[in-house]
Design an enzyme around this catalytic site. Structure first.
Site, PDB file in Angstrom:
ATOM      1  N   GLU A 138      10.427   3.418  -8.845  1.00  0.00           N
ATOM      2  CA  GLU A 138      11.094   4.342  -7.932  1.00  0.00           C
ATOM      3  C   GLU A 138      12.601   4.209  -8.056  1.00  0.00           C
ATOM      4  OE1 GLU A 138       9.971   4.696  -3.567  1.00  0.00           O
ATOM      5  OE2 GLU A 138      11.968   3.776  -3.397  1.00  0.00           O
ATOM      6  N   HIS A 170       9.584  12.842  -4.019  1.00  0.00           N
ATOM      7  CA  HIS A 170       9.256  12.611  -2.613  1.00  0.00           C
ATOM      8  C   HIS A 170       9.578  13.873  -1.810  1.00  0.00           C
ATOM      9  CE1 HIS A 170       9.496   7.931  -2.590  1.00  0.00           C
ATOM     10  NE2 HIS A 170       9.154   8.373  -3.787  1.00  0.00           N
ATOM     11  N   ARG A 206       5.723  11.662   6.045  1.00  0.00           N
ATOM     12  CA  ARG A 206       6.199  12.209   7.310  1.00  0.00           C
ATOM     13  C   ARG A 206       7.714  12.173   7.344  1.00  0.00           C
ATOM     14  NH1 ARG A 206       6.343   9.160  12.939  1.00  0.00           N
ATOM     15  NH2 ARG A 206       8.170   8.380  11.828  1.00  0.00           N
ATOM     16  N   ASP A 238      11.450   9.878   8.335  1.00  0.00           N
ATOM     17  CA  ASP A 238      12.093   9.411   9.564  1.00  0.00           C
ATOM     18  C   ASP A 238      12.937  10.519  10.181  1.00  0.00           C
ATOM     19  OD1 ASP A 238      11.074   6.798   9.231  1.00  0.00           O
ATOM     20  OD2 ASP A 238      12.665   6.356   7.788  1.00  0.00           O
ATOM     21  N   ALA A 269       2.446  13.753   7.791  1.00  0.00           N
ATOM     22  CA  ALA A 269       2.283  13.919   6.344  1.00  0.00           C
ATOM     23  C   ALA A 269       1.061  14.777   6.037  1.00  0.00           C
ATOM     24  CB  ALA A 269       2.167  12.554   5.666  1.00  0.00           C
ATOM     25  N   TYR A 297       0.113   1.460   3.852  1.00  0.00           N
ATOM     26  CA  TYR A 297       0.736   0.237   4.355  1.00  0.00           C
ATOM     27  C   TYR A 297      -0.293  -0.887   4.434  1.00  0.00           C
ATOM     28  CZ  TYR A 297       4.614   3.273   5.660  1.00  0.00           C
ATOM     29  OH  TYR A 297       5.658   4.153   5.618  1.00  0.00           O
ATOM     30  N   GLN A 314       3.537   0.636   0.546  1.00  0.00           N
ATOM     31  CA  GLN A 314       4.842   0.131   0.927  1.00  0.00           C
ATOM     32  C   GLN A 314       4.979  -1.255   0.311  1.00  0.00           C
ATOM     33  OE1 GLN A 314       7.978   0.016   1.521  1.00  0.00           O
ATOM     34  NE2 GLN A 314       7.808   1.366   3.297  1.00  0.00           N
TER      35      GLN A 314
END
Length: 286
Positions: free
Chosen positions: A16, A76, A106, A108, A126, A146, A177
């Site tokens: 990434e 993304h 989703r 922030d 999401a 996660y 994550q």
């Protein structure tokens, strides 16, 4: 792909990058990508600012990855601040650039968005964004997951329920994550297997090469910090070069253990450091 010396299987290798804050620094990320390109990653993902603040840069960098580096780009995209019109606009832009892979998040709440605007957002989760992308056209969709649950979830059970919903909507890849304790990842992998989730699972690894990097990373991810890693940070708190090397070696040990346990995908959070990515790749690829 990298060859797993323990199982004989080929493992997806990806990484990434993130857009620079200043427009005139964009060529630095192109240089980083040029340095990563010859590792032949399966894809390179590009992050997206809160509320779409970096959407143009994300599209531009994704296009460079796809069309100049000749590597698959994964753009993304966040639900926060998105409307049906802006979603159509951004999907059309990616289509024109031949970018067909999206990580749907989703996102922030941006600092400029009021509480009322946040509560009245058009795409709340999401999963709503995934539906919108699927309605638009043929994109390969990935989602985040996660191993230690999303920081806002009440528990892992609720988190897994929503993850299953996203996969049932057509998500084909899951990128975790960052995590620093492989045992927690293995338990998470068992749980998603039990739930019948078939999406490809890619383990997200962030090399901690600076002492202050860990605090920021943990606050965003909710990941726990094993004693071994916290001891390293204490040991090298006044030694930047030693911390860099120790952090890379910790990440290499993490990846090596994941390979021993038959992981199907490794995703490196590069922090735009091509040299760090290369050291990890060279240590684990053969």
């Amino acid at each position: 792909m990298i060859h797993n010396r323990y199982t004989g299987e080929e493992v997806c290798f990806s990484c990434e990058v993130f857009p620079p804050k200043r427009d005139d620094d964009i060529y630095e990320i192109f240089q980083t990508l040029d340095a990563i390109e010859d590792l032949k990653p399966d894809y390179i993902s590009v992050t997206y600012g809160a509320g779409g603040s970096n959407s143009k840069k994300t599209a531009k960098i994704s296009s460079y990855i796809q069309n100049v580096c000749d590597v698959e780009a994964l753009a993304h995209m966040t639900a926060v601040g998105m409307t049906k019109d802006t979603l159509k606009e951004r999907l059309e832009e990616l289509q024109k650039k031949a970018v067909r892979r999206i990580l749907a998040l989703r996102g922030d709440r941006p600092r400029t968005m009021t509480e009322e605007e946040f509560e009245q957002r058009e795409f709340r989760y999401a999963s709503d964004l995934i539906r919108g992308i699927k309605d638009f056209g043929d994109f390969r969709i990935a989602a985040a997951c996660y191993p230690e649950k999303h920081p806002e979830s009440p528990d892992l059970e609720a988190d897994l329920k929503y993850l299953k919903e996203k996969c049932d909507l057509g998500v084909e890849e899951l990128i975790t994550q960052m995590f620093f304790d492989n045992e927690k990842f293995y338990r998470f992998r068992e749980r998603i297997d039990e739930m019948g989730i078939k999406a490809e699972l890619h383990a997200g690894i962030m090399p901690i090469t600076k002492v202050n990097q860990l605090g920021t990373s943990v606050s965003l991810s909710g990941s726990s910090v094993p004693t071994e890693l916290s001891n390293l940070i204490a040991k090298y708190s006044e030694d930047p070069a030693g911390m860099r090397q120790a952090g890379i070696e910790y990440a290499i040990r993490q990846v090596d253990d994941l390979l021993r346990h038959g992981i199907t995908g490794i995703h490196i959070y590069t922090m735009n450091k091509a040299d760090v990515t290369r050291e990890i790749y060279n240590a684990v690829a053969h």
